[in-house]
Design a protein around this motif. Structure first.
Motif, PDB file in Angstrom:
ATOM      1  N   ILE A 392       3.146  12.289  11.162  1.00 32.55           N
ATOM      2  CA  ILE A 392       2.773  13.038   9.957  1.00 32.55           C
ATOM      3  C   ILE A 392       3.987  13.193   9.045  1.00 32.55           C
ATOM      4  CG2 ILE A 392       2.094  15.315   9.100  1.00 32.55           C
ATOM      5  CD1 ILE A 392       0.326  15.563  11.606  1.00 32.55           C
ATOM      6  N   GLU A 393       5.099  13.618   9.619  1.00 30.35           N
ATOM      7  CA  GLU A 393       6.302  13.850   8.826  1.00 30.35           C
ATOM      8  C   GLU A 393       6.808  12.559   8.189  1.00 30.35           C
ATOM      9  OE1 GLU A 393      10.927  15.374   9.403  1.00 30.35           O
ATOM     10  OE2 GLU A 393       9.480  15.611  11.027  1.00 30.35           O
ATOM     11  N   ARG A 394       6.856  11.496   8.971  1.00 29.49           N
ATOM     12  CA  ARG A 394       7.367  10.225   8.447  1.00 29.49           C
ATOM     13  C   ARG A 394       6.468   9.669   7.353  1.00 29.49           C
ATOM     14  NH1 ARG A 394       8.904   7.286  14.218  1.00 29.49           N
ATOM     15  NH2 ARG A 394      11.021   8.158  14.443  1.00 29.49           N
ATOM     16  N   THR A 395       5.163   9.697   7.581  1.00 31.41           N
ATOM     17  CA  THR A 395       4.227   9.183   6.588  1.00 31.41           C
ATOM     18  C   THR A 395       4.338   9.956   5.284  1.00 31.41           C
ATOM     19  OG1 THR A 395       2.658   8.437   8.278  1.00 31.41           O
ATOM     20  CG2 THR A 395       1.776   8.834   6.066  1.00 31.41           C
ATOM     21  N   THR A 396       4.362  11.280   5.387  1.00 32.34           N
ATOM     22  CA  THR A 396       4.401  12.122   4.190  1.00 32.34           C
ATOM     23  C   THR A 396       5.691  11.901   3.409  1.00 32.34           C
ATOM     24  OG1 THR A 396       3.043  13.783   5.317  1.00 32.34           O
ATOM     25  CG2 THR A 396       4.217  14.481   3.337  1.00 32.34           C
ATOM     26  N   ARG A 397       6.808  11.866   4.116  1.00 33.76           N
ATOM     27  CA  ARG A 397       8.095  11.722   3.429  1.00 33.76           C
ATOM     28  C   ARG A 397       8.182  10.392   2.678  1.00 33.76           C
ATOM     29  NH1 ARG A 397      11.214  12.462   7.468  1.00 33.76           N
ATOM     30  NH2 ARG A 397      11.573  10.273   7.970  1.00 33.76           N
ATOM     31  N   GLU A 398       7.857   9.307   3.359  1.00 35.93           N
ATOM     32  CA  GLU A 398       7.951   8.004   2.693  1.00 35.93           C
ATOM     33  C   GLU A 398       6.951   7.882   1.552  1.00 35.93           C
ATOM     34  OE1 GLU A 398       9.050   4.123   4.278  1.00 35.93           O
ATOM     35  OE2 GLU A 398       8.715   4.977   6.267  1.00 35.93           O
ATOM     36  N   TRP A 399       5.747   8.403   1.764  1.00 33.00           N
ATOM     37  CA  TRP A 399       4.734   8.305   0.725  1.00 33.00           C
ATOM     38  C   TRP A 399       5.184   9.025  -0.539  1.00 33.00           C
ATOM     39  CZ3 TRP A 399       1.041   5.646  -1.170  1.00 33.00           C
ATOM     40  CH2 TRP A 399       0.122   6.202  -2.069  1.00 33.00           C
ATOM     41  N   LEU A 400       5.677  10.234  -0.402  1.00 34.57           N
ATOM     42  CA  LEU A 400       6.095  10.992  -1.579  1.00 34.57           C
ATOM     43  C   LEU A 400       7.298  10.346  -2.258  1.00 34.57           C
ATOM     44  CD1 LEU A 400       5.630  14.689  -0.404  1.00 34.57           C
ATOM     45  CD2 LEU A 400       4.038  13.207  -1.639  1.00 34.57           C
ATOM     46  N   GLU A 401       8.206   9.776  -1.466  1.00 35.78           N
ATOM     47  CA  GLU A 401       9.355   9.093  -2.059  1.00 35.78           C
ATOM     48  C   GLU A 401       8.908   7.897  -2.897  1.00 35.78           C
ATOM     49  OE1 GLU A 401      12.283   8.069   0.851  1.00 35.78           O
ATOM     50  OE2 GLU A 401      12.584  10.138   1.508  1.00 35.78           O
ATOM     51  N   VAL A 402       7.928   7.164  -2.416  1.00 42.56           N
ATOM     52  CA  VAL A 402       7.484   5.973  -3.142  1.00 42.56           C
ATOM     53  C   VAL A 402       6.644   6.345  -4.357  1.00 42.56           C
ATOM     54  CG1 VAL A 402       6.012   3.934  -2.984  1.00 42.56           C
ATOM     55  CG2 VAL A 402       7.723   4.368  -1.232  1.00 42.56           C
ATOM     56  N   VAL A 403       5.838   7.388  -4.260  1.00 41.85           N
ATOM     57  CA  VAL A 403       5.113   7.842  -5.440  1.00 41.85           C
ATOM     58  C   VAL A 403       6.105   8.205  -6.545  1.00 41.85           C
ATOM     59  CG1 VAL A 403       3.651   9.683  -6.385  1.00 41.85           C
ATOM     60  CG2 VAL A 403       3.052   8.610  -4.210  1.00 41.85           C
ATOM     61  N   ARG A 404       7.180   8.902  -6.189  1.00 44.53           N
ATOM     62  CA  ARG A 404       8.204   9.242  -7.172  1.00 44.53           C
ATOM     63  C   ARG A 404       8.916   7.993  -7.693  1.00 44.53           C
ATOM     64  NH1 ARG A 404      10.461  14.530  -6.914  1.00 44.53           N
ATOM     65  NH2 ARG A 404      12.573  13.722  -6.813  1.00 44.53           N
ATOM     66  N   ARG A 405       9.144   7.019  -6.820  1.00 47.02           N
ATOM     67  CA  ARG A 405       9.813   5.784  -7.245  1.00 47.02           C
ATOM     68  C   ARG A 405       8.977   4.988  -8.241  1.00 47.02           C
ATOM     69  NH1 ARG A 405      10.271   0.560  -3.345  1.00 47.02           N
ATOM     70  NH2 ARG A 405       8.138   0.386  -4.162  1.00 47.02           N
ATOM     71  N   ASP A 406       7.651   4.924  -8.002  1.00 46.67           N
ATOM     72  CA  ASP A 406       6.809   3.953  -8.697  1.00 46.67           C
ATOM     73  C   ASP A 406       5.892   4.536  -9.769  1.00 46.67           C
ATOM     74  OD1 ASP A 406       7.948   2.046  -7.095  1.00 46.67           O
ATOM     75  OD2 ASP A 406       6.247   1.883  -5.720  1.00 46.67           O
ATOM     76  N   MET A 407       5.852   5.844  -9.939  1.00 46.13           N
ATOM     77  CA  MET A 407       4.828   6.443 -10.790  1.00 46.13           C
ATOM     78  C   MET A 407       5.010   6.144 -12.277  1.00 46.13           C
ATOM     79  SD  MET A 407       5.956  10.462 -10.463  1.00 46.13           S
ATOM     80  CE  MET A 407       4.828  11.073 -11.708  1.00 46.13           C
ATOM     81  N   SER A 408       6.155   5.592 -12.688  1.00 47.07           N
ATOM     82  CA  SER A 408       6.355   5.259 -14.103  1.00 47.07           C
ATOM     83  C   SER A 408       5.812   3.877 -14.466  1.00 47.07           C
ATOM     84  CB  SER A 408       7.845   5.329 -14.457  1.00 47.07           C
ATOM     85  OG  SER A 408       8.344   6.632 -14.288  1.00 47.07           O
ATOM     86  N   HIS A 409       5.397   3.104 -13.483  1.00 47.61           N
ATOM     87  CA  HIS A 409       4.879   1.764 -13.769  1.00 47.61           C
ATOM     88  C   HIS A 409       3.451   1.861 -14.301  1.00 47.61           C
ATOM     89  CE1 HIS A 409       8.125  -0.682 -12.076  1.00 47.61           C
ATOM     90  NE2 HIS A 409       8.245   0.244 -11.150  1.00 47.61           N
ATOM     91  N   PRO A 410       3.194   1.388 -15.516  1.00 48.32           N
ATOM     92  CA  PRO A 410       1.826   1.468 -16.045  1.00 48.32           C
ATOM     93  C   PRO A 410       0.833   0.640 -15.255  1.00 48.32           C
ATOM     94  CG  PRO A 410       3.208   0.094 -17.462  1.00 48.32           C
ATOM     95  CD  PRO A 410       4.124   0.764 -16.473  1.00 48.32           C
ATOM     96  N   SER A 411       1.310  -0.391 -14.559  1.00 47.78           N
ATOM     97  CA  SER A 411       0.395  -1.251 -13.801  1.00 47.78           C
ATOM     98  C   SER A 411      -0.277  -0.507 -12.655  1.00 47.78           C
ATOM     99  CB  SER A 411       1.144  -2.469 -13.259  1.00 47.78           C
ATOM    100  OG  SER A 411       2.243  -2.076 -12.462  1.00 47.78           O
ATOM    101  N   ILE A 412       0.409   0.463 -12.059  1.00 47.66           N
ATOM    102  CA  ILE A 412      -0.201   1.214 -10.958  1.00 47.66           C
ATOM    103  C   ILE A 412      -1.224   2.181 -11.534  1.00 47.66           C
ATOM    104  CG2 ILE A 412       0.168   2.905  -9.136  1.00 47.66           C
ATOM    105  CD1 ILE A 412       2.725   1.635  -8.445  1.00 47.66           C
ATOM    106  N   VAL A 413      -2.481   2.021 -11.136  1.00 46.94           N
ATOM    107  CA  VAL A 413      -3.552   2.857 -11.670  1.00 46.94           C
ATOM    108  C   VAL A 413      -4.270   3.655 -10.588  1.00 46.94           C
ATOM    109  CG1 VAL A 413      -3.934   1.425 -13.716  1.00 46.94           C
ATOM    110  CG2 VAL A 413      -5.177   0.907 -11.593  1.00 46.94           C
ATOM    111  N   THR A 414      -3.980   3.394  -9.322  1.00 53.18           N
ATOM    112  CA  THR A 414      -4.640   4.105  -8.223  1.00 53.18           C
ATOM    113  C   THR A 414      -3.676   4.191  -7.048  1.00 53.18           C
ATOM    114  OG1 THR A 414      -6.794   3.204  -8.897  1.00 53.18           O
ATOM    115  CG2 THR A 414      -6.670   4.141  -6.702  1.00 53.18           C
ATOM    116  N   TRP A 415      -3.697   5.330  -6.358  1.00 54.40           N
ATOM    117  CA  TRP A 415      -2.888   5.522  -5.154  1.00 54.40           C
ATOM    118  C   TRP A 415      -3.782   5.483  -3.917  1.00 54.40           C
ATOM    119  CZ3 TRP A 415       1.951   4.840  -6.084  1.00 54.40           C
ATOM    120  CH2 TRP A 415       2.580   5.346  -7.222  1.00 54.40           C
ATOM    121  N   VAL A 416      -3.276   4.866  -2.825  1.00 55.87           N
ATOM    122  CA  VAL A 416      -4.029   4.748  -1.571  1.00 55.87           C
ATOM    123  C   VAL A 416      -3.111   5.151  -0.415  1.00 55.87           C
ATOM    124  CG1 VAL A 416      -5.452   3.253  -0.129  1.00 55.87           C
ATOM    125  CG2 VAL A 416      -5.293   2.803  -2.589  1.00 55.87           C
ATOM    126  N   PRO A 417      -3.078   6.435  -0.039  1.00 56.57           N
ATOM    127  CA  PRO A 417      -2.174   6.862   1.029  1.00 56.57           C
ATOM    128  C   PRO A 417      -2.611   6.461   2.430  1.00 56.57           C
ATOM    129  CG  PRO A 417      -3.398   8.737   0.171  1.00 56.57           C
ATOM    130  CD  PRO A 417      -3.713   7.571  -0.730  1.00 56.57           C
TER     131      PRO A 417
END
Length: 603
Positions: A392-417
């Motif tokens: 749980i901890e590992r999944t959550t940490r990496e997921w949130l880090e990548v959302v922060r890394r990639d959220m400025s890309h207009p191409s990304i239109v949907t998230w799938v955790p």
């Protein structure tokens, strides 16, 4: 390099036109040094390297080509066996320091795109830092060791049997089987050096709101700035300035709102919007104190309503393809920046307007290509194979880090955790797993409320914005009947899904779009792969084409589906169910593939 991005006036750098050489495309600096190439390498199966002083001396067992994983032939090693601990070393040169623009009074940063799974880094015998998370970037300040001959030493640990690591499709068995592939150990994304002022930008995120006529920049700094430090941002489109603002940066996190006057003209604002048909990008220059970085962004909206996915407030039919992001010579690491762009171009040429990069956080340079070419992306997390507090901890940490890394890309239109209940295998009956899946949706929306979130792609979804269904039925007539009307689909949602699992566990999906987000999977083995595998099999090019076209016609016949994601783009090891081979050669004529994919759903 940046020369290709400089306007004719030789002053303005246009990040939107970069070629993908720079590893972090939305936060560029003009001076940097690529540290990819030949490093020294050693396995440490006995885990004796630290006791033997390798952290200072380095290793010299053999060479490896970074950033390719040692399992791949591109690395020059090509050993697919199980090795838990690996070491790398490389000496800094005068040219490295000069290329990074290093000088007295500045800080020297050592950047890693990704190291799987955890690592320690020493420079000149001193521990520079550690990192855990096999898919996320990190930077280390090595200013104290910024000299010619300083030795960089990396110890990477990746337990091949640890199923609580987010690992996606990396096999826990010695050899790949079914839908799992070779493991990726150690450094597998670019390594680079850059010199920065003491107060410098560490992260930059963009949010565009065309309805309000504004763009918002969230800036993170290395330290709290001194009183009166200004943040200055200028935005331009196609070389023409759109806006410029300045604000006082008072803390390490600063938010700057930039009004865009041209967005307030209701008759012409769409001329600035990003879409697959018109992938318009704005260039940005951001200055904080003595630091200057270059970036880009796209202005667009993405939401779901009335049973449809909406792009820029218009219904938009999603024609997507499942993409494993795997190459025969380099595995999960891309062979080159050009290969990433070629992949995006290939997807577009086959008639798709979207892709779901499967069980992998893709290299940001692929997202750059998607931004530039106009390709929608669903960002999906690599799953664990177990449900424990550590997972749980590992999944959550990496997921949130990548959302922060990639959220400025207009191409990304949907998230799938989550996908197919990987890591939450008993979610249908275990409330803890439901809470976890629901929390990932909520955390994602807390960071980024501008995109839909698919809570668990395939089945057993909670609080999902899209009803995402996986169905590998191979008979076109069954598919046509199953998804013909909204009433047919609602009966499916209210009963049991195609995989024998409930589709929705909780949450109101009465207005949610329904998409067939995995289907097809037709195996046509053109290379006599060992253990060739697919969900159904074709025996010839004509047989493959007829099966593929029959399924696509059945999907296009639905009056209720809001989109689809075909499985899959390319053959991958024993998975021979691609539209193209592992070398990216189409199995049937491209025009035939494109016609079947587009159908009557051209946007």
């Amino acid at each position: 390099m940046l020369d290709a991005m400089i306007d004719d006036d030789h002053t303005a750098v246009r990040a939107s036109t970069q070629d993908g050489t720079y590893p972090r495309p939305q936060l560029l600096r003009s001076a940097w040094t690529d540290l990819c190439g030949t490093w020294s390498f050693a396995y440490d199966d006995a885990d004796e390297g630290i006791a033997s002083g390798w952290s200072s001396a380095g290793v010299s067992e053999r060479d490896i080509v970074v950033p390719f994983p040692p399992e791949s032939s591109a690395s020059g090693v090509g050993d697919t066996g199980m090795h838990r601990v690996v070491w790398y070393s490389r000496d800094l040169t005068t040219a490295d320091l000069a290329g990074a623009g290093h000088a007295a009074g500045r800080r020297l940063l050592l950047n890693f795109g990704a190291v799987d799974y955890r690592c320690d880094v020493w420079v000149d015998g001193q521990l520079a830092g550690s990192h855990e998370g096999g898919h996320t970037p990190f930077a280390l300040d090595i200013t104290g060791s910024a000299r010619e001959g300083a030795r960089i030493v990396v110890r990477a640990e990746d337990d091949p049997l640890d199923i609580s690591q987010p690992r996606g499709k990396q096999d826990w068995r010695e050899h790949p089987h079914a839908i799992w592939y070779h493991r990726t150990t150690g450094i597998w994304q670019p390594v680079w050096l850059e010199s920065v002022p003491a107060v410098h930008i560490t992260a930059l995120r963009w949010t565009a709101d065309p309805r309000a006529g504004i763009v918002t920049a969230d800036i993170e700094l290395s330290v709290r700035p001194t009183t009166g430090t200004e943040a200055t941002i200028s935005l331009s489109f196609d070389g023409r300035e759109l806006a410029a603002v300045s604000a006082v940066a008072t803390d390490r996190e600063t938010t700057v709102v930039i009004p865009i006057a041209e967005l307030r003209n209701g008759q012409s604002y769409e001329e600035l919007l990003w879409s697959p048909e018109n992938p318009r990008l704005l260039d940005a220059e951001v200055r904080v104190g003595d630091d200057v970085v270059y970036s880009y962004l796209g202005i667009r909206t993405a939401h779901v309503a009335r049973g449809r996915f909406w792009l820029n407030d218009r219904p938009y039919y999603v024609r997507s393809v499942l993409n494993q992001g795997y190459w025969p010579e380099s595995h999960l690491a891309a062979p080159s920046a050009e290969a990433l762009r070629d992949e995006a171009e290939l997807i577009r040429s086959l008639g798709f307007n979207a892709t779901r990069v499967h069980q992998k956080f893709e290299d940001p340079r692929f997202l750059l290509a998607a931004d530039q070419l106009g390709l929608l992306v669903w960002g999906e997390a690599p799953g664990t194979y177990t449900f424990t507090p550590t997972a749980i901890e590992r999944t959550t940490r990496e997921w949130l880090e990548v959302v922060r890394r990639d959220m400025s890309h207009p191409s990304i239109v949907t998230w799938v955790p989550l996908n197919e209940s990987w890591g939450v295998q008993h979610i249908a009956a275990d409330p803890r797993m439901q809470h976890f899946a629901r929390s990932l949706v909520s955390l994602t929306k807390a960071l980024d409320p501008t995109r839909p979130v698919v809570s668990n792609d395939g089945w057993e979804q909670v609080d999902t914005d899209v009803v995402a269904i996986h169905d590998y039925e191979w008979r076109p007539d069954v598919v046509r009947q199953r998804y013909a009307t909204d009433a047919d689909i609602r009966r499916l949602i209210d009963s049991v899904g195609p995989a024998g699992r409930a589709l929705i566990l909780s949450g109101d999906v009465s207005e949610a779009p329904v998409m067939l987000t995995e289907f097809g999977g037709i195996s046509f083995d053109t290379s006599a792969a060992d253990g060739a595998w697919g969900y159904s099999s074709a025996t010839s090019p004509d047989d493959f084409a007829e099966r593929f076209e029959g399924l696509m016609a059945a999907v296009h016949a639905s009056e209720a589906l809001a989109g689809f994601c075909y499985t899959q783009l390319a053959d991958t090891l024993q998975e021979t169910n691609g539209l193209v081979t592992d070398e990216r050669t189409p199995k049937i004529p491209v025009d035939r593939i494109r016609a079947a994919i587009v159908g009557h759903h051209a946007n």
